[in-house]
Motif scaffolding. Sequence first.
Motif, PDB file in Angstrom:
ATOM      1  N   UNK A 216       0.838  -1.200   0.000  1.00 29.90           N
ATOM      2  CA  UNK A 216       0.000   0.000   0.000  1.00 29.90           C
ATOM      3  C   UNK A 216       0.872   1.249   0.000  1.00 29.90           C
ATOM      4  N   UNK A 217       0.695   2.137  -1.019  1.00 27.56           N
ATOM      5  CA  UNK A 217       1.524   3.343  -1.063  1.00 27.56           C
ATOM      6  C   UNK A 217       1.331   4.172   0.203  1.00 27.56           C
ATOM      7  N   UNK A 218       2.370   4.919   0.578  1.00 31.86           N
ATOM      8  CA  UNK A 218       2.392   5.630   1.861  1.00 31.86           C
ATOM      9  C   UNK A 218       1.231   6.617   1.998  1.00 31.86           C
ATOM     10  N   UNK A 219       0.779   7.198   0.896  1.00 32.45           N
ATOM     11  CA  UNK A 219      -0.290   8.199   1.025  1.00 32.45           C
ATOM     12  C   UNK A 219      -1.690   7.603   0.845  1.00 32.45           C
ATOM     13  N   UNK A 220      -1.801   6.254   0.871  1.00 33.95           N
ATOM     14  CA  UNK A 220      -3.132   5.624   0.852  1.00 33.95           C
ATOM     15  C   UNK A 220      -3.472   5.239   2.283  1.00 33.95           C
ATOM     16  N   UNK A 221      -4.760   5.258   2.613  1.00 34.45           N
ATOM     17  CA  UNK A 221      -5.169   4.894   3.974  1.00 34.45           C
ATOM     18  C   UNK A 221      -5.738   3.475   3.993  1.00 34.45           C
ATOM     19  N   UNK A 222      -5.587   2.796   5.144  1.00 32.19           N
ATOM     20  CA  UNK A 222      -6.116   1.429   5.227  1.00 32.19           C
ATOM     21  C   UNK A 222      -7.647   1.405   5.230  1.00 32.19           C
ATOM     22  N   UNK A 223      -8.209   0.281   4.821  1.00 33.45           N
ATOM     23  CA  UNK A 223      -9.669   0.115   4.889  1.00 33.45           C
ATOM     24  C   UNK A 223      -9.982  -1.158   5.674  1.00 33.45           C
ATOM     25  N   UNK A 224     -11.234  -1.296   6.052  1.00 37.34           N
ATOM     26  CA  UNK A 224     -11.654  -2.474   6.822  1.00 37.34           C
ATOM     27  C   UNK A 224     -11.431  -3.763   6.010  1.00 37.34           C
ATOM     28  N   UNK A 225     -11.794  -3.723   4.732  1.00 34.79           N
ATOM     29  CA  UNK A 225     -11.646  -4.934   3.907  1.00 34.79           C
ATOM     30  C   UNK A 225     -10.187  -5.271   3.661  1.00 34.79           C
ATOM     31  N   UNK A 226      -9.356  -4.267   3.641  1.00 34.91           N
ATOM     32  CA  UNK A 226      -7.921  -4.539   3.495  1.00 34.91           C
ATOM     33  C   UNK A 226      -7.422  -5.289   4.726  1.00 34.91           C
ATOM     34  N   UNK A 227      -7.853  -4.844   5.915  1.00 36.77           N
ATOM     35  CA  UNK A 227      -7.462  -5.503   7.163  1.00 36.77           C
ATOM     36  C   UNK A 227      -7.911  -6.961   7.167  1.00 36.77           C
ATOM     37  N   UNK A 228      -9.145  -7.188   6.712  1.00 38.33           N
ATOM     38  CA  UNK A 228      -9.702  -8.539   6.658  1.00 38.33           C
ATOM     39  C   UNK A 228      -8.857  -9.406   5.697  1.00 38.33           C
ATOM     40  N   UNK A 229      -8.472  -8.828   4.565  1.00 39.57           N
ATOM     41  CA  UNK A 229      -7.671  -9.568   3.579  1.00 39.57           C
ATOM     42  C   UNK A 229      -6.352 -10.022   4.211  1.00 39.57           C
ATOM     43  N   UNK A 230      -5.687  -9.106   4.908  1.00 42.79           N
ATOM     44  CA  UNK A 230      -4.401  -9.475   5.527  1.00 42.79           C
ATOM     45  C   UNK A 230      -4.607 -10.558   6.576  1.00 42.79           C
ATOM     46  N   UNK A 231      -5.667 -10.411   7.386  1.00 39.25           N
ATOM     47  CA  UNK A 231      -5.912 -11.423   8.442  1.00 39.25           C
ATOM     48  C   UNK A 231      -6.170 -12.794   7.839  1.00 39.25           C
ATOM     49  N   UNK A 232      -6.788 -12.805   6.640  1.00 38.60           N
ATOM     50  CA  UNK A 232      -7.164 -14.069   6.010  1.00 38.60           C
ATOM     51  C   UNK A 232      -6.113 -14.550   4.998  1.00 38.60           C
ATOM     52  N   UNK A 233      -4.960 -13.851   4.968  1.00 39.59           N
ATOM     53  CA  UNK A 233      -3.824 -14.332   4.159  1.00 39.59           C
ATOM     54  C   UNK A 233      -3.883 -13.964   2.685  1.00 39.59           C
ATOM     55  N   UNK A 234      -4.708 -12.988   2.297  1.00 38.93           N
ATOM     56  CA  UNK A 234      -4.730 -12.569   0.893  1.00 38.93           C
ATOM     57  C   UNK A 234      -3.868 -11.316   0.705  1.00 38.93           C
ATOM     58  N   UNK A 235      -3.224 -11.227  -0.442  1.00 38.40           N
ATOM     59  CA  UNK A 235      -2.352 -10.074  -0.725  1.00 38.40           C
ATOM     60  C   UNK A 235      -3.103  -9.075  -1.599  1.00 38.40           C
ATOM     61  N   UNK A 236      -3.366  -7.873  -1.063  1.00 37.58           N
ATOM     62  CA  UNK A 236      -4.037  -6.871  -1.892  1.00 37.58           C
ATOM     63  C   UNK A 236      -3.134  -6.358  -3.009  1.00 37.58           C
ATOM     64  N   UNK A 237      -3.778  -5.862  -4.044  1.00 37.89           N
ATOM     65  CA  UNK A 237      -3.046  -5.134  -5.095  1.00 37.89           C
ATOM     66  C   UNK A 237      -3.622  -3.742  -5.196  1.00 37.89           C
ATOM     67  N   UNK A 238      -2.748  -2.795  -5.491  1.00 40.20           N
ATOM     68  CA  UNK A 238      -3.123  -1.379  -5.572  1.00 40.20           C
ATOM     69  C   UNK A 238      -2.707  -0.880  -6.949  1.00 40.20           C
ATOM     70  N   UNK A 239      -3.659  -0.233  -7.615  1.00 37.03           N
ATOM     71  CA  UNK A 239      -3.355   0.319  -8.950  1.00 37.03           C
ATOM     72  C   UNK A 239      -3.694   1.810  -8.990  1.00 37.03           C
ATOM     73  N   UNK A 240      -2.944   2.532  -9.796  1.00 38.03           N
ATOM     74  CA  UNK A 240      -3.397   3.860 -10.239  1.00 38.03           C
ATOM     75  C   UNK A 240      -3.495   3.799 -11.754  1.00 38.03           C
ATOM     76  N   UNK A 241      -4.658   4.204 -12.264  1.00 31.52           N
ATOM     77  CA  UNK A 241      -4.868   4.303 -13.712  1.00 31.52           C
ATOM     78  C   UNK A 241      -5.060   5.775 -14.040  1.00 31.52           C
ATOM     79  N   UNK A 242      -4.276   6.253 -14.983  1.00 30.56           N
ATOM     80  CA  UNK A 242      -4.327   7.693 -15.294  1.00 30.56           C
ATOM     81  C   UNK A 242      -5.100   7.918 -16.584  1.00 30.56           C
ATOM     82  N   UNK A 243      -6.053   8.847 -16.509  1.00 33.12           N
ATOM     83  CA  UNK A 243      -6.887   9.164 -17.684  1.00 33.12           C
ATOM     84  C   UNK A 243      -6.022   9.757 -18.780  1.00 33.12           C
ATOM     85  N   UNK A 244      -6.155   9.210 -19.999  1.00 29.38           N
ATOM     86  CA  UNK A 244      -5.371   9.731 -21.140  1.00 29.38           C
ATOM     87  C   UNK A 244      -5.812  11.126 -21.499  1.00 29.38           C
TER      88      UNK A 244
END
Length: 244
Positions: A216-244
């Motif tokens: 998780x990039x430093x300027x993103x904040x955690x969410x409840x579902x992210x916490x649940x994912x870590x507790x349950x052993x899943x690795x989140x992915x974070x993307x930024x998509x920039x509008x052309x």
Amino acid sequence: MTAERPGTAPDRPPAPVEGVPDRLYGRRRGHPLRARQQALLDAALPRLSLRPEQLGDPAAAFTIRPEQVWLEIGFGGGEHADALARAHPGVGLIASEVFENGICSLLSRLVPEGEEATGPGLPNLRFWTRDARHLLAALPAGALSRLYLMFPDPWPKARHSKRRFVHPATLPLVARALPSGGEWRIASDHPVYQAWVEEVMAAQALFDPALDTTERPADWFPTRYEGKAHREGRTPRYWIWRRR
Ligand SMILES: C[S@@+](CC[C@H](N)C(=O)[O-])C[C@H]1O[C@@H](n2cnc3c(N)ncnc32)[C@H](O)[C@@H]1O
């Protein structure tokens, strides 16, 4: 007339958006509301919501005159929206959620117990409590500088793929609301959804990839579902998509 089961009533837009399913799946209500939560819905939510007549100039919905307007779609318990708005007091954040208990949860953060339900909330946060796709369709083109979609419902069965927010039919709606250079930030912990994001985004020409990471990039904040994912052993992915 057929009665809808409470909590699952479809949200039908007044004018269907072409190509976008006009039905929203998922829960609208969970456990019964406490008196305080009902008071917040009745007294605080109407004051803190984006009103239909403000859709043409969303910046005017805030108590401040924001330098940018951002949107979070599906804020869940509201911890991310709350942290984001407090960290960026010059930005106007539209926080969108349809699940009543989630809406109450963010209201409780903004107007804590002990404060009048008519308390001021945050000057730079406004609610949108209908399907966010209707909001995207109604906003002026390029109205949003940034859009967050944090841990959307994965709808992992292939036959439910039309219910996913990231979808070829939704991309033009999102793209229209962002100016060139505007950011769409997405996080997901579900392997099926992660692969789906890759597939859908590889087949489009509206956004360029700007970030793809499992940290998780430093300027993103955690969410409840992210916490649940870590507790349950899943690795989140974070993307930024920039509008052309
Ligand atoms: C899996 S939860 C994630 C909540 C939160 N972002 C988190 O990370 O903890 C997804 C949320 O998106 C909301 N949602 C789904 N589709 C939506 C839509 N079209 N407009 C607004 N909210 C939506 C659901 O009600 C649900 O609360």
